[in-house]
Motif scaffolding. Structure first.
Motif, PDB file in Angstrom:
ATOM      1  N   VAL A 159       0.986  -1.293  -0.043  1.00 42.73           N
ATOM      2  CA  VAL A 159       0.040   0.058   0.163  1.00 42.73           C
ATOM      3  C   VAL A 159       0.789   1.316   0.049  1.00 42.73           C
ATOM      4  CG1 VAL A 159      -1.642   1.232   1.253  1.00 42.73           C
ATOM      5  CG2 VAL A 159      -1.727  -1.212   1.270  1.00 42.73           C
ATOM      6  N   LEU A 160       1.998   1.175   0.661  1.00 38.70           N
ATOM      7  CA  LEU A 160       2.956   2.394   0.996  1.00 38.70           C
ATOM      8  C   LEU A 160       3.826   2.827  -0.199  1.00 38.70           C
ATOM      9  CD1 LEU A 160       4.157   1.639   4.340  1.00 38.70           C
ATOM     10  CD2 LEU A 160       2.841   3.911   3.823  1.00 38.70           C
ATOM     11  N   GLN A 161       3.660   1.708  -1.408  1.00 39.08           N
ATOM     12  CA  GLN A 161       4.670   1.736  -2.488  1.00 39.08           C
ATOM     13  C   GLN A 161       4.762   3.350  -3.186  1.00 39.08           C
ATOM     14  OE1 GLN A 161       6.602  -0.885  -3.511  1.00 39.08           O
ATOM     15  NE2 GLN A 161       7.614   0.541  -5.589  1.00 39.08           N
ATOM     16  N   ASP A 162       3.553   3.866  -3.392  1.00 35.00           N
ATOM     17  CA  ASP A 162       3.698   5.287  -4.216  1.00 35.00           C
ATOM     18  C   ASP A 162       4.113   6.361  -3.149  1.00 35.00           C
ATOM     19  OD1 ASP A 162       3.288   4.485  -6.698  1.00 35.00           O
ATOM     20  OD2 ASP A 162       0.824   4.510  -6.408  1.00 35.00           O
ATOM     21  N   GLN A 163       3.567   6.082  -1.859  1.00 32.46           N
ATOM     22  CA  GLN A 163       3.961   7.142  -0.751  1.00 32.46           C
ATOM     23  C   GLN A 163       5.227   7.140  -0.689  1.00 32.46           C
ATOM     24  OE1 GLN A 163       3.317   6.614   3.143  1.00 32.46           O
ATOM     25  NE2 GLN A 163       2.745   8.577   3.577  1.00 32.46           N
ATOM     26  N   ALA A 164       5.863   6.079  -0.574  1.00 32.26           N
ATOM     27  CA  ALA A 164       7.193   5.727  -0.192  1.00 32.26           C
ATOM     28  C   ALA A 164       8.164   6.408  -1.525  1.00 32.26           C
ATOM     29  CB  ALA A 164       7.709   4.314  -0.015  1.00 32.26           C
ATOM     30  N   LEU A 165       7.738   6.417  -2.815  1.00 33.57           N
ATOM     31  CA  LEU A 165       8.457   6.752  -3.589  1.00 33.57           C
ATOM     32  C   LEU A 165       8.557   8.298  -3.571  1.00 33.57           C
ATOM     33  CD1 LEU A 165      10.182   6.821  -6.308  1.00 33.57           C
ATOM     34  CD2 LEU A 165       7.959   6.446  -7.497  1.00 33.57           C
ATOM     35  N   ALA A 166       7.312   8.916  -3.334  1.00 33.85           N
ATOM     36  CA  ALA A 166       7.246  10.431  -3.243  1.00 33.85           C
ATOM     37  C   ALA A 166       8.210  11.044  -1.996  1.00 33.85           C
ATOM     38  CB  ALA A 166       5.873  10.975  -3.328  1.00 33.85           C
ATOM     39  N   VAL A 167       7.923  10.182  -0.919  1.00 30.12           N
ATOM     40  CA  VAL A 167       8.866  10.853   0.276  1.00 30.12           C
ATOM     41  C   VAL A 167      10.352  10.437  -0.190  1.00 30.12           C
ATOM     42  CG1 VAL A 167       9.329  10.133   2.628  1.00 30.12           C
ATOM     43  CG2 VAL A 167       7.303  10.375   1.910  1.00 30.12           C
ATOM     44  N   SER A 168      10.745   9.440  -0.685  1.00 27.02           N
ATOM     45  CA  SER A 168      12.215   9.063  -0.931  1.00 27.02           C
ATOM     46  C   SER A 168      12.770  10.105  -1.898  1.00 27.02           C
ATOM     47  CB  SER A 168      12.193   7.805  -1.349  1.00 27.02           C
ATOM     48  OG  SER A 168      13.577   7.258  -1.711  1.00 27.02           O
ATOM     49  N   ALA A 169      11.738  10.520  -2.802  1.00 29.44           N
ATOM     50  CA  ALA A 169      12.361  11.584  -3.820  1.00 29.44           C
ATOM     51  C   ALA A 169      12.410  13.111  -3.276  1.00 29.44           C
ATOM     52  CB  ALA A 169      11.533  11.305  -5.259  1.00 29.44           C
ATOM     53  N   SER A 170      11.732  13.312  -2.190  1.00 29.90           N
ATOM     54  CA  SER A 170      12.046  14.616  -1.823  1.00 29.90           C
ATOM     55  C   SER A 170      13.371  15.103  -1.520  1.00 29.90           C
ATOM     56  CB  SER A 170      11.043  14.630  -0.747  1.00 29.90           C
ATOM     57  OG  SER A 170      10.966  15.978   0.034  1.00 29.90           O
TER      58      SER A 170
END
Length: 225
Positions: A166-177
């Protein structure tokens, strides 16, 4: 357009990562039309199905919008987290993580074996070396799953594995910040050190601080949209 041909079974992830870099660097500006699927497939050296999967991810990230018969256009130059998670808000995800992963960190500190310590140490070192956000979130997932495994309770492992999907997309957004990678490295190391030292109170605190930083970054990504 300078791209690197892809020869990897996770080709769509690599294409997505490079397209994100091109958009965020200004190579493609807002309202610019991306090259056609056929042109992108030729540039990256992959099939059109791989390109479609990557473009779908960009749409989900809120960076692009696709229109039938017209193509895909740049919609934003930064990932906006509230578009990423479907029906789940960052605060909702963080609430569940606090009730699942904070107790898991405490138990891991109490029950970890030397094998668990060695595995987590290797993941912390690997996370420190990786710069690509799409690769970092894979290691991040393995780190959190590794903590769950260290509890000795297979249900923690199963639940964290399911949550990571479930966290896949949120994790990508946060990681790329910007700046988030450095913070995450320090947070992971603090969690690991507490678990290694067998300190459940400190493991609890370190995991809480980590999750707070994640949701704060998620909310800031969505605040400008």
């Amino acid at each position: 357009m300078k791209v690197v041909p892809v020869e990897h079974r996770s080709a769509a992830e690599h294409v997505r990562s490079q397209l994100i870099e091109l958009i965020e660097s200004g190579h493609f500006a807002v309202d610019d039309r991306l090259p056609s699927e056929a042109d992108l497939a030729q540039s990256f050296g992959v099939s059109r199905s791989v390109i479609r999967e990557a473009l779908h991810s960009l749409n989900a990230l809120g960076l692009t919008k696709s229109y039938a018969g017209k193509g895909t256009f740049v919609a934003a130059t930064r990932v906006r987290s509230h578009l990423l998670i479907g029906r789940y808000l960052p605060t909702q995800l963080n609430e569940v993580r606090r009730y699942l992963e904070v107790p898991a960190a405490r138990l891991a500190a109490e029950r970890r074996t030397q094998q668990d310590i060695d595995s987590l140490a290797a993941l912390v070192e690997e996370f420190d070396r990786i710069d690509d956000p799409t690769e970092r979130i894979k290691i991040d997932a393995r780190f959190h799953i590794g903590i769950a495994e260290a509890t000795g309770n297979p249900l923690f492992t199963r639940l964290v594995e399911d949550l990571r999907a479930v966290l896949q997309d949120q994790a990508l957004a946060v990681s790329a910040s910007p700046g988030r990678a450095t913070q995450a490295r320090a947070e992971h190391r603090a969690i690991f050190t507490a678990i290694k030292d067998g300190d459940p109170e400190l493991a609890d605190l370190a995991m809480r601080r980590h999750l707070t930083a994640v949701v704060t970054t998620s909310e800031s990504l969505g605040s400008d949209s």
